[in-house]
Write an enzyme that holds these catalytic residues in place. Structure first.
Site, PDB file in Angstrom:
ATOM      1  N   LYS A 169      -5.965  12.799  -2.888  1.00 31.83           N
ATOM      2  CA  LYS A 169      -5.466  11.801  -3.848  1.00 31.83           C
ATOM      3  C   LYS A 169      -5.877  10.401  -3.391  1.00 31.83           C
ATOM      4  O   LYS A 169      -6.385   9.605  -4.175  1.00 31.83           O
ATOM      5  CB  LYS A 169      -3.945  11.886  -3.950  1.00 31.83           C
ATOM      6  CG  LYS A 169      -3.326  10.705  -4.672  1.00 31.83           C
ATOM      7  CD  LYS A 169      -1.826  10.788  -4.768  1.00 31.83           C
ATOM      8  CE  LYS A 169      -1.081  10.163  -3.623  1.00 31.83           C
ATOM      9  NZ  LYS A 169      -1.112   8.700  -3.564  1.00 31.83           N
ATOM     10  N   ASN A 170      -5.647  10.108  -2.108  1.00 32.27           N
ATOM     11  CA  ASN A 170      -5.888   8.738  -1.639  1.00 32.27           C
ATOM     12  C   ASN A 170      -7.360   8.390  -1.504  1.00 32.27           C
ATOM     13  O   ASN A 170      -7.713   7.220  -1.362  1.00 32.27           O
ATOM     14  CB  ASN A 170      -5.154   8.487  -0.316  1.00 32.27           C
ATOM     15  CG  ASN A 170      -3.654   8.325  -0.535  1.00 32.27           C
ATOM     16  OD1 ASN A 170      -3.194   8.316  -1.673  1.00 32.27           O
ATOM     17  ND2 ASN A 170      -2.897   8.207   0.544  1.00 32.27           N
ATOM     18  N   CYS A 213       8.404  -1.100  -3.737  1.00 36.87           N
ATOM     19  CA  CYS A 213       8.817   0.254  -4.082  1.00 36.87           C
ATOM     20  C   CYS A 213       9.793   0.710  -3.019  1.00 36.87           C
ATOM     21  O   CYS A 213      10.075  -0.036  -2.074  1.00 36.87           O
ATOM     22  CB  CYS A 213       7.623   1.188  -4.213  1.00 36.87           C
ATOM     23  SG  CYS A 213       6.837   1.557  -2.679  1.00 36.87           S
ATOM     24  N   ARG A 255       5.823  -4.147   0.531  1.00 34.10           N
ATOM     25  CA  ARG A 255       4.404  -3.892   0.251  1.00 34.10           C
ATOM     26  C   ARG A 255       3.659  -5.096  -0.353  1.00 34.10           C
ATOM     27  O   ARG A 255       3.293  -5.100  -1.539  1.00 34.10           O
ATOM     28  CB  ARG A 255       4.255  -2.650  -0.627  1.00 34.10           C
ATOM     29  CG  ARG A 255       4.952  -1.439  -0.017  1.00 34.10           C
ATOM     30  CD  ARG A 255       4.654  -0.181  -0.737  1.00 34.10           C
ATOM     31  NE  ARG A 255       3.352   0.356  -0.427  1.00 34.10           N
ATOM     32  CZ  ARG A 255       2.901   1.518  -0.900  1.00 34.10           C
ATOM     33  NH1 ARG A 255       3.639   2.230  -1.682  1.00 34.10           N
ATOM     34  NH2 ARG A 255       1.697   1.940  -0.585  1.00 34.10           N
ATOM     35  N   ASP A 261       2.512   8.947   5.994  1.00 31.73           N
ATOM     36  CA  ASP A 261       2.676   9.849   4.854  1.00 31.73           C
ATOM     37  C   ASP A 261       3.122  11.261   5.262  1.00 31.73           C
ATOM     38  O   ASP A 261       3.344  12.116   4.397  1.00 31.73           O
ATOM     39  CB  ASP A 261       1.379   9.922   4.031  1.00 31.73           C
ATOM     40  CG  ASP A 261       1.174   8.670   3.187  1.00 31.73           C
ATOM     41  OD1 ASP A 261       2.096   7.832   3.134  1.00 31.73           O
ATOM     42  OD2 ASP A 261       0.097   8.528   2.588  1.00 31.73           O
ATOM     43  N   ARG A 296       3.170  13.400  -8.410  1.00 38.02           N
ATOM     44  CA  ARG A 296       2.198  12.323  -8.153  1.00 38.02           C
ATOM     45  C   ARG A 296       1.183  12.756  -7.108  1.00 38.02           C
ATOM     46  O   ARG A 296       0.090  12.182  -7.050  1.00 38.02           O
ATOM     47  CB  ARG A 296       2.920  11.068  -7.652  1.00 38.02           C
ATOM     48  CG  ARG A 296       3.692  10.320  -8.705  1.00 38.02           C
ATOM     49  CD  ARG A 296       4.175   9.008  -8.154  1.00 38.02           C
ATOM     50  NE  ARG A 296       3.143   8.413  -7.319  1.00 38.02           N
ATOM     51  CZ  ARG A 296       3.367   7.724  -6.199  1.00 38.02           C
ATOM     52  NH1 ARG A 296       4.572   7.509  -5.787  1.00 38.02           N
ATOM     53  NH2 ARG A 296       2.359   7.235  -5.501  1.00 38.02           N
TER      54      ARG A 296
HETATM   55  C1  UD1 Z   1      -2.232   3.550   1.526  1.00 34.75           C
HETATM   56  C2  UD1 Z   1      -1.897   4.896   0.946  1.00 34.75           C
HETATM   57  C3  UD1 Z   1      -0.438   5.280   1.241  1.00 34.75           C
HETATM   58  C4  UD1 Z   1      -0.154   5.185   2.742  1.00 34.75           C
HETATM   59  C5  UD1 Z   1      -0.599   3.831   3.282  1.00 34.75           C
HETATM   60  C6  UD1 Z   1      -0.501   3.732   4.793  1.00 34.75           C
HETATM   61  C7  UD1 Z   1      -3.331   5.010  -1.001  1.00 34.75           C
HETATM   62  C8  UD1 Z   1      -3.424   5.084  -2.481  1.00 34.75           C
HETATM   63  N1  UD1 Z   1      -2.109   4.853  -0.499  1.00 34.75           N
HETATM   64  O1  UD1 Z   1      -1.402   2.585   0.865  1.00 34.75           O
HETATM   65  O2  UD1 Z   1      -0.241   6.622   0.799  1.00 34.75           O
HETATM   66  O3  UD1 Z   1       1.220   5.351   2.975  1.00 34.75           O
HETATM   67  O4  UD1 Z   1      -1.967   3.570   2.931  1.00 34.75           O
HETATM   68  O5  UD1 Z   1      -1.276   4.710   5.390  1.00 34.75           O
HETATM   69  O6  UD1 Z   1      -4.305   5.144  -0.301  1.00 34.75           O
HETATM   70  N2  UD1 Z   1       0.313  -4.726   4.192  1.00 34.75           N
HETATM   71  C9  UD1 Z   1       0.432  -6.094   4.314  1.00 34.75           C
HETATM   72  N3  UD1 Z   1      -0.335  -6.880   3.495  1.00 34.75           N
HETATM   73  C10 UD1 Z   1      -1.219  -6.359   2.608  1.00 34.75           C
HETATM   74  C11 UD1 Z   1      -1.350  -4.966   2.515  1.00 34.75           C
HETATM   75  C12 UD1 Z   1      -0.556  -4.170   3.325  1.00 34.75           C
HETATM   76  O7  UD1 Z   1       1.215  -6.606   5.114  1.00 34.75           O
HETATM   77  O8  UD1 Z   1      -1.892  -7.121   1.895  1.00 34.75           O
HETATM   78  C13 UD1 Z   1       1.153  -3.868   5.040  1.00 34.75           C
HETATM   79  C14 UD1 Z   1       1.991  -2.867   4.247  1.00 34.75           C
HETATM   80  O9  UD1 Z   1       3.186  -3.438   3.782  1.00 34.75           O
HETATM   81  C15 UD1 Z   1       2.208  -1.794   5.289  1.00 34.75           C
HETATM   82  C16 UD1 Z   1       0.894  -1.785   6.055  1.00 34.75           C
HETATM   83  O10 UD1 Z   1       0.298  -3.060   5.813  1.00 34.75           O
HETATM   84  O11 UD1 Z   1       3.253  -2.176   6.159  1.00 34.75           O
HETATM   85  C17 UD1 Z   1      -0.079  -0.708   5.658  1.00 34.75           C
HETATM   86  O12 UD1 Z   1      -0.196  -0.682   4.240  1.00 34.75           O
HETATM   87  P1  UD1 Z   1      -1.544  -0.278   3.520  1.00 34.75           P
HETATM   88  O13 UD1 Z   1      -2.465   0.406   4.475  1.00 34.75           O
HETATM   89  O14 UD1 Z   1      -2.078  -1.460   2.793  1.00 34.75           O
HETATM   90  O15 UD1 Z   1      -1.022   0.748   2.432  1.00 34.75           O
HETATM   91  P2  UD1 Z   1      -1.716   1.034   1.049  1.00 34.75           P
HETATM   92  O16 UD1 Z   1      -3.165   0.819   1.189  1.00 34.75           O
HETATM   93  O17 UD1 Z   1      -0.983   0.334  -0.051  1.00 34.75           O
END
Ligand code: UD1
Length: 421
Positions: A22-23, A116, A121, A307, A399
């Site tokens: 999915k990811n 969420c 996030r 995850d 999902r």
């Molecule tokens: C992706 C995955 C999700 C997984 C997560 C962490 C997808 C569709 N989703 O989500 O299933 O749980 O990686 O492995 O691939 N953060 C910031 N600033 C930002 C972006 C992120 O501080 O601009 C923080 C987030 O709040 C979190 C951490 O960085 O604490 C990691 O998040 P991130 O790797 O960005 O998660 P996603 O890419 O949204």
């Protein structure tokens, strides 16, 4: 809406075939926006999230056909650069259309995804990355509006308070592949899904060095071309079934997967007394007597995946002794504790950690799914528990787990659906 009913307590036996990731699918589908050429993507899982991404691509002007896991995408009559609140708010992964829209059209208006249940996030790293490439960013009416006359390569440090970001890395890469000159990204996410996206972009004609590493070097090209590509297996789905097998002492063979992507889980399970090994490309699980409690802290890849944290906690819930579970990626991702405790678990939160005191057994109860992976933990708990469990709000599970009911029934799980009263 359906309620998922489970009668727990029995062991399962047989084969589980893992679906496409999915990811990986979400950013790779978004990357189809980088070209007008037709693209074919195989092994796309048929899930609520992938169907949302397809609707988003259609709203951005693509024509999409999705049949038996194969997705064909081609340019429609008119491309749009606006990703609506309705689609982005239901799935945070939609935010990764920002990079490709900006790369191809030099403008993007993408709804902010919002928080969420697993935490706030933020998207600051996504914004920092595309700004460094020359995009002007405005936030108005809940939308990020990004515009650029042209994008120019730059050196970008993409680490945040919680380490690397998977989708920020995806967004920056997808914007940089069509930028002028060279972009270097330091502290890039190394998740296999990012490597998969990198392979897809390279197949389209992008020039990217350092794939799978925290340091990427992207040399912009003028145009990308259409390709046929196959998505990697879903390591989180595989990890969930491995933990399900461990928790219920079941004899499951996990097929169509890659054990290399699961080293941290295999290591933690070995400490607990569960041997997980590769046999001719399949994953086997061997149970050796009594299990031991094991502590886990999640980190970005190759660390233990956030995850799989909830599912691991469900497994630890009935192992005699104490285990400590901390989440360094989403420190507040503990919403499943209360539901597991309703089933008889003894778990308490202390600061950023959950202290799991193993109990003899769990008992079936009506429980509420709250997010995708927490729901998977409840599913494992329900299959371990004595008696019947009712999982409400199962759309969360839909999902991320393709053909969940069929896969489980095939290996002997007693599960069925009832209508919500
Ligand atoms: C992706 C995955 C999700 C997984 C997560 C962490 C997808 C569709 N989703 O989500 O299933 O749980 O990686 O492995 O691939 N953060 C910031 N600033 C930002 C972006 C992120 O501080 O601009 C923080 C987030 O709040 C979190 C951490 O960085 O604490 C990691 O998040 P991130 O790797 O960005 O998660 P996603 O890419 O949204």
């Amino acid at each position: 809406m359906d309620v998922l009913m489970l009668k727990g307590g029995n062991t399962l036996k047989g084969e589980v075939k893992i679906s496409g990731s999915k990811n990986s699918s979400l950013p790779i589908l978004a990357a189809t926006l980088l070209t007008d050429d037709p693209i074919i993507i195989k092994r796309v899982p048929n899930l609520r999230d992938t169907r949302t991404m397809i609707r988003l691509l259609q709203s951005l002007g693509k024509e999409v056909d999705f049949t038996n896991g194969t997705l064909s995408v081609k340019a429609g009559k008119k491309a749009s650069y606006i990703a609506d609140y309705e689609l982005v708010s239901t799935m945070r992964g939609s935010f990764c259309v920002l990079g490709p829209l900006l790369g191809k059209l030099k403008k993007a208006k993408v709804s902010l995804p919002g928080g969420c249940v697993i935490g706030i996030r933020p998207v600051d790293l996504h914004i920092k990355g595309v700004e460094a490439l020359g995009a002007k960013i405005e936030v108005d009416g809940g939308y990020v509006i990004a515009t650029a006359k042209k994008l120019v390569g730059n050196n970008i440090f993409l680490g945040g308070v919680f380490g690397s970001s998977v989708l920020a890395t995806a967004n920056v890469m997808m914007a940089a592949v069509l930028a002028e000159g060279v972009t270097t990204v330091e502290f890039a996410a190394c998740e296999p899904e990012i490597e998969d996206l990198t392979n897809f972009l390279i197949a389209m004609g992008a020039k990217i060095e350092g794939k799978g590493s925290p340091c990427l070097r992207i040399t912009g090209v003028k145009k990308l071309k259409g390709v046929t590509y196959e998505i990697i297996p879903d390591r989180i789905e595989a990890g969930t079934y491995i933990l399900l097998a461990a928790a219920t002492r079941s004899d499951l063979t996990i097929k169509n997967t890659d054990i290399k992507h699961l080293s941290s889980l295999v290591d933690r399970l070995a400490q607990a007394g569960v041997r997980v090994y590769d046999e001719k490309g399949d994953i086997k699980i061997e149970h050796n007597g009594k299990y031991k409690p094991v502590s886990v802290t999640t980190y970005p890849y190759p660390g233990f995946p956030t995850d799989l944290q909830a599912q691991f906690m469900a497994f630890m819930a009935t192992i005699e002794g104490v285990s400590i579970i901390s989440d360094k990626v989403y420190p507040d991702r503990f919403i499943h504790i209360a539901e597991l405790n309703r089933m008889g678990a003894d778990i308490r939160r202390e600061g950023t950690a959950a202290i799991v005191q193993g109990v003899k057994c769990l008992h079936g109860a009506p429980i509420m799914a709250s997010d995708l992976r927490a729901s998977a933990a409840l599913l494992i708990a329900g299959l371990m528990a004595k008696g019947t469990t009712e999982i409400h709000r199962i759309y969360h599970l839909e999902r991320g787990y393709e053909d969940l009911d069929e896969k489980l029934i095939k290996v002997g799980a007693k599960i069925w659906r009832e209508k919500e009263k």
